[in-house]
Structures are given as structure tokens and as C-alpha cells.
Design a protein around this motif. Structure first.
Motif, PDB file in Angstrom:
ATOM      1  N   ASP A 426      38.429  39.176  32.205  1.00 10.04           N
ATOM      2  CA  ASP A 426      38.723  40.597  32.247  1.00 10.04           C
ATOM      3  C   ASP A 426      39.398  41.026  33.546  1.00 10.04           C
ATOM      4  O   ASP A 426      40.445  41.667  33.530  1.00 10.04           O
ATOM      5  N   HIS A 430      43.309  42.134  33.732  1.00  7.66           N
ATOM      6  CA  HIS A 430      43.774  43.487  34.077  1.00  7.66           C
ATOM      7  C   HIS A 430      44.915  43.483  35.100  1.00  7.66           C
ATOM      8  O   HIS A 430      45.573  44.499  35.284  1.00  7.66           O
ATOM      9  N   HIS A 497      42.483  46.049  27.701  1.00  4.96           N
ATOM     10  CA  HIS A 497      41.661  45.368  26.702  1.00  4.96           C
ATOM     11  C   HIS A 497      42.392  45.365  25.359  1.00  4.96           C
ATOM     12  O   HIS A 497      43.475  45.934  25.232  1.00  4.96           O
TER      13      HIS A 497
HETATM   14 CO    CO Z   1      38.057  45.347  31.668  1.00 11.47          CO
END
Ligand code: CO
Ligand code: 3PG
Length: 562
Positions: A426, A430, A497
Motif C-alpha cells: 500500500d 501510493h 486503491h
Molecule cells: Co492506502
């Protein structure tokens, strides 16, 4: 008391060590060059997948399955960990704010009345993320709030806008600011003195989380409250366009700026007698600013001037700390979480991640609640994150440190549940840096390996899953699913996401024979996971929990062979 007592599971034993591993931002998608997980060397996660369909399956992690308003809403860590920990689906902040705005109830509550007390003499300041990502805030909600505030008597409004580029495409902040400017112009036509006062990129200004880097909040404070920033502009759209041209920047990291009048004076510092609303509904990245705005005793940075204001959050961000004290919309009441049940039934619990995700496996997991349920039975370990860098620079992050601490916790024999968040997919996803995200996924896989080896040693059980997608798709796609090109013919990198499902795998030497995933819950989601691991701890889940994903096949012993 007795209300907390869980029923024994009729077939599954107690006393096994259960590791619940959450890979952050790890969805399942077709392999291709933009699927960083598929490209990366991830032998452990690959081998778990071979257990399909009995020991590996996909579950939903977006939209209604996690309490978001629509099926087009991608998942995120807040709603994902809430669902994982609570075992039920709660209407989340995004949806609760929608409802309060649509019904007009938002203007009847205590929070709005409190800020309204300043409308006669003071300015209403709105601070938050200018984005339609729907993770922390939504532009259409801000538009409605602006209109509603004016209708309810606000005469002077200042917006302090944080640019996104993380839950939405980089560069989209220009368009969002143009939209906001049109709305403010309309309000001015109606006689409301409404303007943008300051701005800056969310990752550099204001929206830090879990106290990783207070300088981020200070930069915001200086611009929003003191009216001071290194960059001064007359026009906010111009500000974003100009600042985006600086080297090594993006919407996420835009330098702070203030809007000034013809005399070079900031148009909107926050002064005594003003009202302030932070319009993000999501808690983690607003808590630090809320503390700075609300606490009399505060030593995280020098605030220089502390205005006497009436402050309300869009939601209350921390129910335990009652922070902020006033809010426009009541947050979801996430009660009776699996964490609390298990601890009250004597399940000794260990939770661990690094700073940037630490609150995810504690605060979010426990229904947006800080602290321990029972200190004697729990230990939460935070590994300090690197701060002041973007994670593409160090894509391994603290995956191995997290795994080591977790391994030690497993081998110590002191815990029945060890719960961890491995953030790499994650946090590096990003950044939009595909190469670094591939490295990140490999590091996450190595972290999983170390934890599974410890589970193997102690005869335990593992549950490996994820909170939402991210690293499995790094490119914006058109309706046909092909990479979408911008007007120069370049692919558009997806920093956000996704709506993809996430894997869940079970296994380990302690898993009772015959345990496998049921086939009658094809639409199962993150909220089904809590009942699943409660079973693996030897308990039935409470009856209102979403059903467990597992079943136990009767073991057939062939007598003749004994
Ligand atoms: Co995230
Ligand atoms: C962030 O806050 O970093 C993003 O907006 C969402 O990421 P998360 O939901 O994975 O924390």
C-alpha cells in the motif's frame, strides 16, 4: 460480565496460536506489467494460492461489503480494518455524512449549532482534503456544506484545501480547485465573502498520521492559522499549477501556500472568534490537527498563537479521547469488536505494525478505539517508520522488523493471537513508483514467510489476508480495462486503491483436519473474517457477526485400515 462470554466451538480446539496477517494494499488481479504483485518475486503468497479453493479464496474489500456508499467506492484501510476487526458491516463516515447532508440533519445537531455561534462576528474556516476519492473526504460533500453554511448564516468563509493525488490521479487537484472556485464565486454573488485561504499537498501539509511527523502538521498550522507560508499567491488555481512545476513534487507533496490580497496580506488566518470545521470524515489523518486545534496543553510544536475558536470535526475522530469534542455527524458506533470479545474470553493478544499502519491493527481494528481492553492480556508494538522520505526510496520499509517482532511474540508462547499489518504494497503503491512497488511486494512476502515459519514451529494456525487492493494495479484503466492514456499518449499511473477483491488463506500445522473454506458464501467479504478466526481460536462468533468462511468436514476413518 457474561455478555462477553463466547460459546465454545463444537468442533475446534482452543489454545492454538493464531497469526492474523494483513497485507496492506494487496488485491488480486490478472497478471500484467502493471500488477506489481504478479511481477514481484512472491513465492510464499504464490504457494498459498495453490491451496485454492479449500485453503485460499477471494473476498470482497470495497463498496457495500465494507459499509461504503456505492459499489464504485474502492476500499481503504479504515473501513477494511474496521470490518476485519468488527466482524460486521457498519455504515461508514462517507455514507453517514451523505445521509446527514441529504436530510439536513447536519444543520440541526449540536456541532453545527456550536460553530454557528461564530457566524455573526467571525469567519467559518473549512479545512480538509479537496478530492472526490471518498477515502478521507468528498468534494461534493464540501460543496453541499458550503451552500448549507451560507444558508444558515455564514457570512465569511475561508477554505484551507489540501491537495490529494493519492486517492485520485496526480494532477486532478487543479480541476477540483477550479470546481471549488466556481462554487465560491457563486457564494460571493450571493453576498457571502467566500474564498480559498491556503493550501498544500496532503502528505507534506497537515495530514500526517499516528504522530509520525509533527512537522507536517506544523506546516499546515502556519499556513492555516498563522497565515504564513513560503509561497504566496492571489489565485489558488494558479498556486497549484505553479507549485506543481517545482522539481520532485506532485499533488500529494505540494508546498504550503497562502492566498494574499493586493497588499500581500494573507486573506484568511484563523483568529479569535472564528469557527473551524475539519471536513474529513476519516479519522487517522485528522487526529493530529484536531489535537493542535483543541488541546490547551500541547507541546508537539510551537503554535505561536492559539486562537479562541469554536471547532468541530465532520465526525468525532476518536471516541475514547472525545476528540474533537464537537462534531457535525456522529461516527459509526462500532461496538463489540472481535478484539474485545477475544480478550474478555482470555485470548492473549499481540498486535504489531510500523508507525504509518500501527493504528490500523489497533485503533481501526478495535472499532476506532485507542488503547488496550485489558493490559494484562495484550501487547501492541509499534516499530518506528522512516519519516521524512517517500516510501519508494525505501520500499522494504519495516516489513522484516515487523516480522521479527511477530516471530518473537509467537515463539514466546505468551500470545494466542498475533495480528500484524505489513504495509509495503500500500504505502509504496501510493507513490506510483512501479519498480519500487515490485520491491515492496517482495519484502512483504518475505515478512509473511518469517511469520509462517514461526507458526510452523509452534504448531499454530495462520490467516493471511489483505485490507484492500492497491499494488496489483498501478495504472488507470478505461472501461474496457485497458491502460488509459492522457492527452500526450502517456499511461496514467494509478496511485490509489482499487475495487479488486483480496485473497484470504488459512493453514498451518494447528489447523484441524477437515477445515476448509465453505462454498456457499461466494460474496463473502472482509467482515466474514472475524468469525473465521474466532472459530480458529475455538469459539463460536456472536450470532450477529457475518458468518464464518470455514466449515469442518467430518473425518472419515476407514476401520479396516487400522
Ligand atoms: Co492506502
Ligand atoms: C492514505 O491515507 O494513505 C490513503 O488515503 C489511504 O490509504 P489507506 O486507507 O491504505 O491508509
Amino acid at each position: 460480565g457474561d455478555a462477553w462470554k463466547l460459546k465454545d466451538h463444537p468442533k475446534l480446539p482452543k489454545g492454538k496460536t493464531v497469526a492474523v496477517i494483513v497485507l496492506d494494499g494487496w488485491g488480486e488481479a490478472k497478471p500484467n506489467e502493471y500488477n506489481a504483485i504478479a511481477v514481484a518475486d512472491t513465492p510464499v503468497m504464490d504457494s498459498l494460492k495453490e491451496g485454492a479453493p479449500e485453503k485460499w479464496r477471494l473476498i470482497k474489500a470495497h463498496g457495500n461489503a465494507v459499509g461504503l456508499p456505492t459499489e464504485d467506492d474502492m476500499g481503504n484501510s479504515e473501513v477494511g480494518h474496521n470490518a476485519l476487526g468488527a466482524g460486521r458491516i457498519f455504515a461508514q463516515g462517507a455514507k453517514l455524512v451523505d445521509l446527514a447532508l441529504a436530510s439536513g440533519k447536519i444543520y440541526e445537531g449540536e456541532g453545527f449549532k456550536y460553530v454557528k455561534e461564530c457566524f455573526e462576528k467571525g469567519t467559518l474556516h473549512l479545512i480538509g482534503l479537496l478530492s472526490d476519492g471518498g477515502v478521507h473526504s468528498r468534494l461534493d460533500q464540501v460543496q453541499l456544506l458550503l451552500k448549507g453554511a451560507a444558508e444558515h448564516g455564514a457570512k465569511r468563509i475561508r477554505v484551507h484545501a489540501l491537495t490529494d493525488g493519492r486517492d485520485v490521479l496526480d494532477g486532478s487537484s487543479v480541476g477540483f480547485m477550479e470546481t471549488l472556485e466556481k462554487d465560491l464565486a457563486k457564494l460571493r454573488e450571493q453576498g457571502v465573502d467566500a474564498r480559498v485561504a491556503s493550501g498544500g499537498g496532503r502528505m507534506y501539509v497537515t495530514m500526517d498520521r499516528y504522530e509520525n511527523d509533527w512537522d507536517v502538521v506544523k506546516r499546515g498550522w502556519d499556513a492555516q492559522v498563522l497565515g504564513e507560508a513560503p509561497h504566496k499567491f492571489k489565485d489558488p488555481v494558479e498556486a497549484i499549477k505553479k507549485l506543481r512545476q517545482e522539481p520532485n513534487t506532485s499533488d500529494q507533496y505540494l508546498a504550503p501556500f497562502v492566498i494574499v490580497d493586493d497588499n500581500g496580506k494573507s486573506v484568511g488566518p484563523i483568529l479569535d472568534g472564528d469557527a473551524v470545521v475539519t471536513f474529513n470524515f476519516r479519522a487517522d489523518r485528522m487526529v493530529m490537527l484536531a489535537k493542535a486545534l483543541e488541546y490547551a496543553d500541547f507541546d508537539k510544536f510551537d503554535r505561536v498563537r492559539v486562537p479562541k475558536i469554536h471547532y468541530a470535526g465532520m465526525l468525532q475522530y476518536d471516541g475514547e479521547l472525545k476528540l474533537p469534542n464537537k462534531y457535525l455527524v456522529s461516527p459509526p458506533e462500532i461496538d463489540r469488536t472481535s478484539g474485545e470479545y477475544l480478550v474478555r474470553n482470555g485470548v492473549r493478544t499481540f498486535a504489531c505494525s510500523e508507525t504509518v499502519k500501527f493504528g490500523h491493527v489497533t485503533f481501526f481494528w478495535n472499532g476506532n478505539r485507542s488503547g488496550y481492553f485489558d493490559k494484562k492480556l495484550e501487547e501492541y508494538v509499534e516499530i518506528p517508520s522512516d519519516s521524512g522520505i517517500t516510501f519508494n526510496v525505501k520500499p522494504k520499509m519495516k516489513a522484516l522488523e515487523i516480522a521479527e517482532k511477530t516471530r518473537d511474540a509467537i515463539l514466546s508462547g505468551k500470545f494466542d493471537q498475533v495480528r500484524v499489518n505489513i504495509p509495503n504494497g500500500d504505502m509504496v503503491g501510493h507513490t506510483g513508483d512501479i519498480k519500487a512497488t515490485i520491491e515492496a511486494c517482495k519484502a512483504a512476502d518475505l515478512g509473511v514467510k518469517m511469520i509462517l515459519e514461526a507458526i510452523e514451529q509452534v504448531g499454530g494456525i495462520y490467516v493471511v489476508t489483505a485490507d484492500h487492493g492497491n499494488a496489483e494495479d498501478m495504472v488507470k484503466r478505461n472501461k474496457k480495462g485497458e491502460p488509459a492514456l492522457d492527452k500526450n499518449g502517456n499511461i496514467q499511473i494509478l496511485t490509489s486503491h482499487t475495487c479488486e477483491p483480496v485473497p484470504i488463506a488459512i493453514g498451518g500445522p494447528g489447523l484441524a483436519p477437515g477445515v476448509r473454506f465453505r462454498k456457499d458464501l461466494p460474496t463473502g467479504g472482509l467482515a466474514n473474517v472475524a468469525a473465521t478466526f474466532m472459530n480458529l481460536h475455538g469459539y463460536e462468533a456472536p450470532s450477529d457477526y457475518e458468518p464464518s468462511l470455514i466449515e469442518i468436514l467430518p473425518q472419515i476413518f476407514i476401520l479396516g485400515s487400522i
